[in-house]
Design a protein around this motif. Structure first.
Motif, PDB file in Angstrom:
ATOM      1  N   HIS A   1      56.600  67.831  28.800  1.00  0.00           N
ATOM      2  CA  HIS A   1      55.554  66.817  28.962  1.00  0.00           C
ATOM      3  C   HIS A   1      55.005  66.833  30.391  1.00  0.00           C
ATOM      4  O   HIS A   1      53.786  66.729  30.599  1.00  0.00           O
ATOM      5  N   LEU A   2      55.880  66.964  31.362  1.00  0.00           N
ATOM      6  CA  LEU A   2      55.439  67.039  32.753  1.00  0.00           C
ATOM      7  C   LEU A   2      54.548  68.265  32.955  1.00  0.00           C
ATOM      8  O   LEU A   2      53.533  68.202  33.654  1.00  0.00           O
ATOM      9  N   SER A   3      54.910  69.373  32.321  1.00  0.00           N
ATOM     10  CA  SER A   3      54.105  70.592  32.419  1.00  0.00           C
ATOM     11  C   SER A   3      52.712  70.371  31.834  1.00  0.00           C
ATOM     12  O   SER A   3      51.707  70.828  32.399  1.00  0.00           O
ATOM     13  N   ARG A   4      52.624  69.664  30.731  1.00  0.00           N
ATOM     14  CA  ARG A   4      51.322  69.407  30.109  1.00  0.00           C
ATOM     15  C   ARG A   4      50.439  68.521  30.980  1.00  0.00           C
ATOM     16  O   ARG A   4      49.227  68.724  31.075  1.00  0.00           O
ATOM     17  N   VAL A   5      51.056  67.530  31.621  1.00  0.00           N
ATOM     18  CA  VAL A   5      50.288  66.656  32.513  1.00  0.00           C
ATOM     19  C   VAL A   5      49.695  67.463  33.664  1.00  0.00           C
ATOM     20  O   VAL A   5      48.496  67.362  33.969  1.00  0.00           O
TER      21      VAL A   5
ATOM     22  N   ASP B   1      60.465  54.225  41.809  1.00  0.00           N
ATOM     23  CA  ASP B   1      60.388  53.963  40.374  1.00  0.00           C
ATOM     24  C   ASP B   1      59.391  54.827  39.621  1.00  0.00           C
ATOM     25  O   ASP B   1      59.550  55.056  38.418  1.00  0.00           O
ATOM     26  N   LYS B   2      58.354  55.301  40.304  1.00  0.00           N
ATOM     27  CA  LYS B   2      57.271  55.995  39.617  1.00  0.00           C
ATOM     28  C   LYS B   2      56.879  57.268  40.348  1.00  0.00           C
ATOM     29  O   LYS B   2      57.099  57.417  41.552  1.00  0.00           O
TER      30      LYS B   2
ATOM     31  N   ILE C   1      41.029  60.797  39.112  1.00  0.00           N
ATOM     32  CA  ILE C   1      42.098  60.602  38.135  1.00  0.00           C
ATOM     33  C   ILE C   1      43.261  59.881  38.807  1.00  0.00           C
ATOM     34  O   ILE C   1      43.613  60.172  39.953  1.00  0.00           O
ATOM     35  N   TRP C   2      43.826  58.958  38.078  1.00  0.00           N
ATOM     36  CA  TRP C   2      45.022  58.242  38.517  1.00  0.00           C
ATOM     37  C   TRP C   2      46.025  58.315  37.375  1.00  0.00           C
ATOM     38  O   TRP C   2      45.779  57.837  36.270  1.00  0.00           O
ATOM     39  N   CYS C   3      47.148  58.959  37.610  1.00  0.00           N
ATOM     40  CA  CYS C   3      48.152  59.142  36.570  1.00  0.00           C
ATOM     41  C   CYS C   3      49.492  58.642  37.088  1.00  0.00           C
ATOM     42  O   CYS C   3      49.906  59.014  38.189  1.00  0.00           O
ATOM     43  N   HIS C   4      50.163  57.809  36.319  1.00  0.00           N
ATOM     44  CA  HIS C   4      51.502  57.414  36.734  1.00  0.00           C
ATOM     45  C   HIS C   4      52.493  57.569  35.591  1.00  0.00           C
ATOM     46  O   HIS C   4      52.175  57.361  34.423  1.00  0.00           O
ATOM     47  N   LEU C   5      53.687  58.000  35.974  1.00  0.00           N
ATOM     48  CA  LEU C   5      54.776  58.244  35.045  1.00  0.00           C
ATOM     49  C   LEU C   5      55.992  57.460  35.513  1.00  0.00           C
ATOM     50  O   LEU C   5      56.257  57.363  36.717  1.00  0.00           O
ATOM     51  N   GLU C   6      56.725  56.914  34.566  1.00  0.00           N
ATOM     52  CA  GLU C   6      57.982  56.247  34.888  1.00  0.00           C
ATOM     53  C   GLU C   6      59.026  57.322  35.152  1.00  0.00           C
ATOM     54  O   GLU C   6      59.383  58.075  34.242  1.00  0.00           O
ATOM     55  N   GLN C   7      59.522  57.413  36.382  1.00  0.00           N
ATOM     56  CA  GLN C   7      60.417  58.527  36.715  1.00  0.00           C
ATOM     57  C   GLN C   7      61.686  58.527  35.867  1.00  0.00           C
ATOM     58  O   GLN C   7      62.235  59.566  35.526  1.00  0.00           O
ATOM     59  N   GLY C   8      62.155  57.350  35.468  1.00  0.00           N
ATOM     60  CA  GLY C   8      63.369  57.263  34.674  1.00  0.00           C
ATOM     61  C   GLY C   8      63.253  57.891  33.296  1.00  0.00           C
ATOM     62  O   GLY C   8      64.252  58.219  32.665  1.00  0.00           O
ATOM     63  N   HIS C   9      62.004  58.067  32.810  1.00  0.00           N
ATOM     64  CA  HIS C   9      61.790  58.674  31.501  1.00  0.00           C
ATOM     65  C   HIS C   9      61.775  60.201  31.568  1.00  0.00           C
ATOM     66  O   HIS C   9      61.759  60.859  30.522  1.00  0.00           O
ATOM     67  N   PHE C  10      61.719  60.755  32.776  1.00  0.00           N
ATOM     68  CA  PHE C  10      61.605  62.198  32.938  1.00  0.00           C
ATOM     69  C   PHE C  10      62.810  62.810  33.651  1.00  0.00           C
ATOM     70  O   PHE C  10      63.272  63.882  33.284  1.00  0.00           O
TER      71      PHE C  10
ATOM     72  N   LEU D   1      46.614  57.157  26.985  1.00  0.00           N
ATOM     73  CA  LEU D   1      47.896  56.447  26.929  1.00  0.00           C
ATOM     74  C   LEU D   1      48.932  57.239  26.148  1.00  0.00           C
ATOM     75  O   LEU D   1      48.639  57.829  25.099  1.00  0.00           O
ATOM     76  N   HIS D   2      50.140  57.246  26.682  1.00  0.00           N
ATOM     77  CA  HIS D   2      51.294  57.852  26.032  1.00  0.00           C
ATOM     78  C   HIS D   2      52.459  56.897  26.253  1.00  0.00           C
ATOM     79  O   HIS D   2      52.397  56.019  27.117  1.00  0.00           O
ATOM     80  N   ASP D   3      53.520  57.070  25.498  1.00  0.00           N
ATOM     81  CA  ASP D   3      54.654  56.149  25.601  1.00  0.00           C
ATOM     82  C   ASP D   3      55.163  56.007  27.034  1.00  0.00           C
ATOM     83  O   ASP D   3      55.524  54.922  27.476  1.00  0.00           O
ATOM     84  N   ASP D   4      55.196  57.120  27.774  1.00  0.00           N
ATOM     85  CA  ASP D   4      55.796  57.085  29.109  1.00  0.00           C
ATOM     86  C   ASP D   4      54.831  57.530  30.200  1.00  0.00           C
ATOM     87  O   ASP D   4      55.242  57.922  31.273  1.00  0.00           O
ATOM     88  N   MET D   5      53.537  57.457  29.895  1.00  0.00           N
ATOM     89  CA  MET D   5      52.546  57.935  30.849  1.00  0.00           C
ATOM     90  C   MET D   5      51.235  57.178  30.680  1.00  0.00           C
ATOM     91  O   MET D   5      50.882  56.754  29.581  1.00  0.00           O
ATOM     92  N   HIS D   6      50.554  56.995  31.798  1.00  0.00           N
ATOM     93  CA  HIS D   6      49.305  56.243  31.823  1.00  0.00           C
ATOM     94  C   HIS D   6      48.332  57.041  32.696  1.00  0.00           C
ATOM     95  O   HIS D   6      48.562  57.223  33.887  1.00  0.00           O
ATOM     96  N   LEU D   7      47.260  57.543  32.094  1.00  0.00           N
ATOM     97  CA  LEU D   7      46.317  58.414  32.803  1.00  0.00           C
ATOM     98  C   LEU D   7      44.934  57.786  32.760  1.00  0.00           C
ATOM     99  O   LEU D   7      44.436  57.429  31.690  1.00  0.00           O
ATOM    100  N   GLN D   8      44.319  57.621  33.942  1.00  0.00           N
ATOM    101  CA  GLN D   8      42.976  57.056  34.012  1.00  0.00           C
ATOM    102  C   GLN D   8      42.002  58.101  34.532  1.00  0.00           C
ATOM    103  O   GLN D   8      42.263  58.788  35.514  1.00  0.00           O
ATOM    104  N   TYR D   9      40.850  58.196  33.879  1.00  0.00           N
ATOM    105  CA  TYR D   9      39.767  59.072  34.333  1.00  0.00           C
ATOM    106  C   TYR D   9      38.570  58.193  34.712  1.00  0.00           C
ATOM    107  O   TYR D   9      38.185  57.298  33.977  1.00  0.00           O
ATOM    108  N   PHE D  10      37.982  58.501  35.863  1.00  0.00           N
ATOM    109  CA  PHE D  10      36.756  57.855  36.297  1.00  0.00           C
ATOM    110  C   PHE D  10      35.683  58.949  36.329  1.00  0.00           C
ATOM    111  O   PHE D  10      35.664  59.791  37.240  1.00  0.00           O
ATOM    112  N   LEU D  11      34.828  58.980  35.306  1.00  0.00           N
ATOM    113  CA  LEU D  11      33.843  60.051  35.181  1.00  0.00           C
ATOM    114  C   LEU D  11      32.548  59.667  35.901  1.00  0.00           C
ATOM    115  O   LEU D  11      32.026  58.556  35.697  1.00  0.00           O
TER     116      LEU D  11
END
Length: 283
Positions: free
Chosen positions: A16-20, A38-39, A56-65, A268-278
């Motif tokens: 999943h990290l590779s895909r991000v 934490d993130k 782009i602003w992407c945050h992942l919960e480190q505990g999930h990875f 949106l994904h269970d353990d990831m939140h990705l924002q795009y500003f186009l």
């Protein structure tokens, strides 16, 4: 002196990290990695996204990875910000897709690096490891404010997009007709992608989509008529870069539109939140 050391044992987290990171590499050559206790954040700001204009602003919960995660930051905020090449990081992570474990740490090998030590599964009684050194540039605290979460734009319409794969097929058919794409949506579940030139107008229409209620973004004054289509114009290639997010397998994609001024998308994904500003193109 800053220190960072982490370990991944779960192949699902590595994949999943590779895909991000692969998704980010399609948009920009560089990004900022912001590490906190934490993130983990990946940031394409105005400073790093000059060539594409996409923020782009992407945050992942480190505990999930990460199975192990230790950080010693520069000050009481205990965070580290570093700039790196997205393609190099992506290449390193792709080589770890069949790994037994991946260790990450900050090192100094003639130049500061994010070093990845990849242990492959034991075969015929032999173990094998691969090391990747990804050069980094540590960002001084005086520039950290450039990489804070951007303010949420106000919007008139918020709508859940159809599957990105379906949307991508529709947009690919329009690429040869125009350099620009008009995105339109209303508060009655309709969404369209359209190209308009002097010679032709082609539109693909999606119906019965969900209009989220509430959410994280502040709503602007919504049109009185729920069927009124709010539109904004974007570079079709840049919207195509956003559609690369399909490889993350998101559970939901929300598009917020402010008439002719802003397009803001959540992936949106269970353990990831990705924002795009186009960036919006004014006629």
């Amino acid at each position: 002196m800053v220190r960072f050391r982490a370990k991944l044992l779960d192949i699902t987290g590595i994949t999943h990290l590779s895909r991000v990171v692969s998704t980010l590499s399609k948009v920009s050559k560089t990004c900022v990695l912001r590490l906190t206790p934490d993130k983990v954040f990946f940031v394409l700001s105005d400073r790093t996204a000059q060539s594409s204009g996409i923020r782009i602003w992407c945050h992942l919960e480190q505990g999930h990875f990460f199975d192990e995660y230790r950080i010693e930051g520069r000050d009481e905020t205990n965070q580290i910000l570093l700039e790196l090449t997205t393609e190099q990081l992506s290449r390193a992570l792709k080589s770890a897709l069949t790994a037994a474990s991946v260790k990450m740490k900050l090192t100094n090998k003639h130049t500061p690096c994010l070093t990845m030590e990849i242990s492959m599964p034991v075969s015929s009684g032999r173990s094998r490891s691969v090391t990747h050194d990804v050069p980094i540039t540590l960002i001084p605290p005086r520039f950290w404010s450039d990489y804070e979460e951007p303010p949420m734009p106000r919007y008139q319409v918020s709508i859940c997009l159809p599957a990105l794969k379906t949307l991508r097929h529709a947009v690919d058919r329009l690429k040869n007709l125009s350099n620009y794409l008009i995105l339109s949506a209303n508060n009655a579940g309709s969404f369209t992608v359209e190209v308009e030139t002097d010679d032709v107008s082609v539109r693909t229409h999606f119906q019965d989509l969900e209009n989220p209620v509430g959410g994280d973004c502040p709503a602007s004054e919504q049109p009185d008529d729920p069927d009124y289509m709010v539109s904004a114009r974007v570079d079709i290639r840049k919207f195509g870069q956003f559609l690369q997010a399909q490889q993350i397998n998101p559970t939901k994609i929300v598009c917020n539109i402010l008439e002719s001024r802003a397009i803001h998308c959540f992936v949106l994904h269970d353990d990831m939140h990705l924002q795009y500003f186009l960036p919006v193109v004014v006629r």
